[in-house]
Design a protein around this motif. Sequence first.
Motif, PDB file in Angstrom:
ATOM      1  N   THR A  47     -74.364  63.662  15.740  1.00  0.00           N
ATOM      2  CA  THR A  47     -74.169  63.397  14.332  1.00  0.00           C
ATOM      3  C   THR A  47     -72.739  63.702  13.922  1.00  0.00           C
ATOM      4  O   THR A  47     -72.013  64.397  14.631  1.00  0.00           O
ATOM      5  N   TYR A  48     -72.324  63.153  12.765  1.00  0.00           N
ATOM      6  CA  TYR A  48     -70.944  63.248  12.294  1.00  0.00           C
ATOM      7  C   TYR A  48     -70.915  63.498  10.792  1.00  0.00           C
ATOM      8  O   TYR A  48     -71.651  62.850  10.033  1.00  0.00           O
ATOM      9  N   PHE A  49     -70.081  64.440  10.375  1.00  0.00           N
ATOM     10  CA  PHE A  49     -69.872  64.741   8.967  1.00  0.00           C
ATOM     11  C   PHE A  49     -68.419  64.477   8.600  1.00  0.00           C
ATOM     12  O   PHE A  49     -67.506  64.772   9.363  1.00  0.00           O
ATOM     13  N   GLN A  50     -68.233  63.969   7.418  1.00  0.00           N
ATOM     14  CA  GLN A  50     -66.903  63.945   6.807  1.00  0.00           C
ATOM     15  C   GLN A  50     -67.032  64.778   5.538  1.00  0.00           C
ATOM     16  O   GLN A  50     -67.727  64.389   4.598  1.00  0.00           O
ATOM     17  N   ASN A  51     -66.370  65.929   5.545  1.00  0.00           N
ATOM     18  CA  ASN A  51     -66.619  66.951   4.515  1.00  0.00           C
ATOM     19  C   ASN A  51     -68.118  67.286   4.517  1.00  0.00           C
ATOM     20  O   ASN A  51     -68.677  67.558   5.570  1.00  0.00           O
ATOM     21  N   GLU A  52     -68.783  67.216   3.375  1.00  0.00           N
ATOM     22  CA  GLU A  52     -70.203  67.588   3.355  1.00  0.00           C
ATOM     23  C   GLU A  52     -71.123  66.394   3.596  1.00  0.00           C
ATOM     24  O   GLU A  52     -72.344  66.560   3.726  1.00  0.00           O
ATOM     25  N   ALA A  53     -70.542  65.219   3.666  1.00  0.00           N
ATOM     26  CA  ALA A  53     -71.365  64.013   3.808  1.00  0.00           C
ATOM     27  C   ALA A  53     -71.678  63.726   5.280  1.00  0.00           C
ATOM     28  O   ALA A  53     -70.764  63.636   6.101  1.00  0.00           O
ATOM     29  N   GLN A  54     -72.951  63.550   5.560  1.00  0.00           N
ATOM     30  CA  GLN A  54     -73.372  63.193   6.913  1.00  0.00           C
ATOM     31  C   GLN A  54     -73.323  61.680   7.031  1.00  0.00           C
ATOM     32  O   GLN A  54     -74.215  60.976   6.561  1.00  0.00           O
ATOM     33  N   LEU A  55     -72.263  61.171   7.667  1.00  0.00           N
ATOM     34  CA  LEU A  55     -72.030  59.729   7.688  1.00  0.00           C
ATOM     35  C   LEU A  55     -72.752  59.012   8.824  1.00  0.00           C
ATOM     36  O   LEU A  55     -72.940  57.800   8.761  1.00  0.00           O
ATOM     37  N   ASP A  56     -73.108  59.749   9.852  1.00  0.00           N
ATOM     38  CA  ASP A  56     -73.752  59.102  10.999  1.00  0.00           C
ATOM     39  C   ASP A  56     -74.666  60.129  11.656  1.00  0.00           C
ATOM     40  O   ASP A  56     -74.199  61.179  12.080  1.00  0.00           O
ATOM     41  N   LYS A  57     -75.943  59.825  11.702  1.00  0.00           N
ATOM     42  CA  LYS A  57     -76.878  60.713  12.405  1.00  0.00           C
ATOM     43  C   LYS A  57     -77.686  59.924  13.424  1.00  0.00           C
ATOM     44  O   LYS A  57     -78.803  60.304  13.773  1.00  0.00           O
ATOM     45  N   SER A  58     -77.087  58.840  13.884  1.00  0.00           N
ATOM     46  CA  SER A  58     -77.797  57.925  14.778  1.00  0.00           C
ATOM     47  C   SER A  58     -78.134  58.535  16.130  1.00  0.00           C
ATOM     48  O   SER A  58     -79.018  58.039  16.828  1.00  0.00           O
ATOM     49  N   GLY A  59     -77.427  59.606  16.533  1.00  0.00           N
ATOM     50  CA  GLY A  59     -77.664  60.198  17.840  1.00  0.00           C
ATOM     51  C   GLY A  59     -78.718  61.289  17.856  1.00  0.00           C
ATOM     52  O   GLY A  59     -79.109  61.755  18.942  1.00  0.00           O
TER      53      GLY A  59
END
Lengths: 115, 112
Positions: A47-59
């Motif tokens: 998964t990937y966050f930009q600041n507090e936003a979780q932009l990608d949780k596909s993994g």
Amino acid sequence: GAGVSQSPRYKVAKRGQDVALRCDPISGHVSLFWYQQALGQGPEFLTYFQNEAQLDKSGLPSDRFFAERPEGSVSTLKIQRTQQEDSAVYLCASSLVSGDGNTIYFGEGSWLTVV
Amino acid sequence: DQQVKQNSPSLSVQEGRISILNCDYTNSMFDYFLWYKKYPAEGPTFLISISSIKDKNEDGRFTVFLNKSAKHLSLHIVPSQPGDSAVYFCAASVSQGGKLIFGQGTELSVKP
């Protein structure tokens, strides 16, 4: 410290137990990534966050896996009802700008063993 | 479906000689490639990268070559040193800002 800090470094959990893994990124880093590395394999994106936003949780492999970064700094990866196949090293990485590959810094990882 | 493959799990080289680590990929959308080095019980450390608009990037003893038509990249280390002994991962992303897809790693052993 100056680097990405992860805790605990080592965790042994009984099957069915919930675990929480913490990541302290480098101060000021916007992007934060979680990877899972099984023995003898390369890291796999979770998964990937930009600041507090979780932009990608596909993994994230199942709905037992949950990650958060509520204030845009520290992140926690939570695994509910752990199973033996969850045994792996969980790597956190951060970068100053949005995922610039040149400046992705990895922590030393949290080694999870489910027995 | 392994999008990034390192087909050699291990490589042994004599000190002072050239080490060549190989990596193949299948996704033609990848346009940024990186090599990471990993010592036991440590996290991966960035080594060198290349974007798809180039076919070569050099940094000291390390050179990465990219062959887009063959979907192949390689890392050359010249001369190899015992301290280079580690696991090397290649990684790729669709953009410089994107998530990284890693290969399985190649364990390099440089013998004195």
